[in-house]
Scaffold this motif. Structure first.
Motif, PDB file in Angstrom:
ATOM      1  N   ILE A   1       6.191  99.049  22.092  1.00 15.96           N
ATOM      2  CA  ILE A   1       7.826  99.024  20.929  1.00 15.96           C
ATOM      3  C   ILE A   1       7.144  97.994  19.845  1.00 15.96           C
ATOM      4  O   ILE A   1       7.259  97.872  18.686  1.00 15.96           O
ATOM      5  CB  ILE A   1       9.095  99.012  21.850  1.00 15.96           C
ATOM      6  CG1 ILE A   1       8.709  99.593  21.906  1.00 15.96           C
ATOM      7  CG2 ILE A   1       9.598  99.388  20.524  1.00 15.96           C
ATOM      8  CD1 ILE A   1       8.653 101.448  21.475  1.00 15.96           C
ATOM      9  N   ASN A   2       6.373  96.720  20.675  1.00 14.35           N
ATOM     10  CA  ASN A   2       6.464  95.432  19.797  1.00 14.35           C
ATOM     11  C   ASN A   2       5.710  95.164  19.234  1.00 14.35           C
ATOM     12  O   ASN A   2       5.591  94.819  17.648  1.00 14.35           O
ATOM     13  CB  ASN A   2       6.819  94.341  20.830  1.00 14.35           C
ATOM     14  CG  ASN A   2       6.465  92.903  20.023  1.00 14.35           C
ATOM     15  OD1 ASN A   2       7.311  92.590  19.489  1.00 14.35           O
ATOM     16  ND2 ASN A   2       5.214  92.130  20.214  1.00 14.35           N
ATOM     17  N   HIS A   3       4.892  95.956  19.506  1.00 13.23           N
ATOM     18  CA  HIS A   3       2.989  95.803  19.049  1.00 13.23           C
ATOM     19  C   HIS A   3       2.985  97.173  17.507  1.00 13.23           C
ATOM     20  O   HIS A   3       2.825  96.506  16.932  1.00 13.23           O
ATOM     21  CB  HIS A   3       1.666  96.647  19.819  1.00 13.23           C
ATOM     22  CG  HIS A   3       0.646  96.956  19.862  1.00 13.23           C
ATOM     23  ND1 HIS A   3       0.155  98.152  19.103  1.00 13.23           N
ATOM     24  CD2 HIS A   3      -0.134  96.139  19.585  1.00 13.23           C
ATOM     25  CE1 HIS A   3      -1.163  97.875  18.901  1.00 13.23           C
ATOM     26  NE2 HIS A   3      -1.222  96.419  18.489  1.00 13.23           N
ATOM     27  N   CYS A   4       3.833  98.099  17.811  1.00  6.84           N
ATOM     28  CA  CYS A   4       3.801  99.140  17.223  1.00  6.84           C
ATOM     29  C   CYS A   4       4.566  98.503  15.375  1.00  6.84           C
ATOM     30  O   CYS A   4       4.610  98.448  14.184  1.00  6.84           O
ATOM     31  CB  CYS A   4       4.496 100.130  17.472  1.00  6.84           C
ATOM     32  SG  CYS A   4       3.238 100.968  18.334  1.00  6.84           S
ATOM     33  N   THR A   5       6.043  97.894  16.264  1.00  4.57           N
ATOM     34  CA  THR A   5       6.670  96.753  14.948  1.00  4.57           C
ATOM     35  C   THR A   5       5.713  96.165  14.378  1.00  4.57           C
ATOM     36  O   THR A   5       5.811  95.911  12.796  1.00  4.57           O
ATOM     37  CB  THR A   5       7.787  96.082  16.028  1.00  4.57           C
ATOM     38  OG1 THR A   5       8.459  97.559  16.255  1.00  4.57           O
ATOM     39  CG2 THR A   5       8.614  95.526  14.688  1.00  4.57           C
ATOM     40  N   TYR A   6       4.871  94.926  14.985  1.00  2.00           N
ATOM     41  CA  TYR A   6       4.276  94.108  14.835  1.00  2.00           C
ATOM     42  C   TYR A   6       3.441  94.757  12.989  1.00  2.00           C
ATOM     43  O   TYR A   6       3.312  94.373  12.547  1.00  2.00           O
ATOM     44  CB  TYR A   6       3.034  93.425  14.995  1.00  2.00           C
ATOM     45  CG  TYR A   6       1.940  92.267  14.460  1.00  2.00           C
ATOM     46  CD1 TYR A   6       3.057  91.219  14.634  1.00  2.00           C
ATOM     47  CD2 TYR A   6       1.500  92.657  15.123  1.00  2.00           C
ATOM     48  CE1 TYR A   6       2.144  90.370  13.953  1.00  2.00           C
ATOM     49  CE2 TYR A   6      -0.114  91.935  14.665  1.00  2.00           C
ATOM     50  CZ  TYR A   6       0.852  90.300  13.724  1.00  2.00           C
ATOM     51  OH  TYR A   6      -0.019  89.270  13.663  1.00  2.00           O
ATOM     52  N   HIS A   7       2.875  95.978  14.046  1.00  2.00           N
ATOM     53  CA  HIS A   7       1.509  96.610  13.140  1.00  2.00           C
ATOM     54  C   HIS A   7       2.341  97.254  11.765  1.00  2.00           C
ATOM     55  O   HIS A   7       1.370  97.327  11.336  1.00  2.00           O
ATOM     56  CB  HIS A   7       0.611  97.525  13.381  1.00  2.00           C
ATOM     57  CG  HIS A   7      -0.461  96.486  14.769  1.00  2.00           C
ATOM     58  ND1 HIS A   7      -1.387  95.015  14.154  1.00  2.00           N
ATOM     59  CD2 HIS A   7      -0.327  95.859  15.611  1.00  2.00           C
ATOM     60  CE1 HIS A   7      -1.939  94.687  14.497  1.00  2.00           C
ATOM     61  NE2 HIS A   7      -1.454  95.058  15.745  1.00  2.00           N
TER      62      HIS A   7
END
Length: 177
Positions: A136-142
């Motif tokens: 979830i954090n990874h997708c938000t970042y990108h």
């Protein structure tokens, strides 16, 4: 010593729904840009909007593969040669798959170890809840990077994909009690 799990199924389902909501907004942006904007070389973590979108969709797909114990998971980012529309369909499918997986995955398994492969080789292991939180954090970042990249190619019809915006927009259905 017993580990304390602070996240529950309802919270994880809310995050999976948020991720799908934000992805759908990002996909709508991608549907509005032309091929030149899609492939324009830009200095960032990835070389274009296309490469950034491939990376996001690839991450969602590969984590689903790891969680589902797919024997030979494929890193989409290493092998994707399709069109923008092909990628969008894969991304939509992965996003829906994430929601369905979380809906069906037993909460008592949140602390189970998930073994995964790194894109450049080697293996790692984390508890499921850690891998989900990471995704979830990874997708938000990108997705945030996509906003910057889209602005750099002249696309300005952007809207918020912030978690607080999602909560505000879905307040009646996401109240955690």
């Amino acid at each position: 010593m017993k580990k304390i799990m602070t996240a529950d199924k309802k919270y994880f389902s809310t995050l999976a729904n948020y991720n799908s909501w934000a992805n759908n907004i990002a996909i709508e942006w991608l549907n509005q840009i032309n091929d030149g904007q899609w492939e324009q070389v830009i200095v960032s973590s990835f070389t274009s909007i296309k490469q950034t979108a491939i990376h996001i969709a690839s991450a969602e797909k590969i984590w689903l593969d790891f969680w589902n114990h797919i024997p030979q998971p494929v890193f989409l980012s290493a092998e994707f040669n399709g069109s923008k529309n092909d990628l969008i369909e894969i991304w939509k499918s992965s996003s829906a798959g994430l929601k369905n997986f979380i809906s069906a995955y037993p909460e008592e398994n949140y602390q189970q170890q998930v073994t995964f492969k790194y894109p450049r080789g080697g293996e790692g292991s984390m508890e499921f809840w850690q891998t989900f939180s990471h995704l979830i954090n990874h997708c938000t970042y990108h997705r945030g990077q996509l906003v910057t990249l889209l602005r750099q190619v002249g696309f300005t019809k952007l809207s918020s994909t912030d978690l607080a915006t999602y909560y505000r927009m879905t307040q009646k259905t996401t109240t955690l009690t």
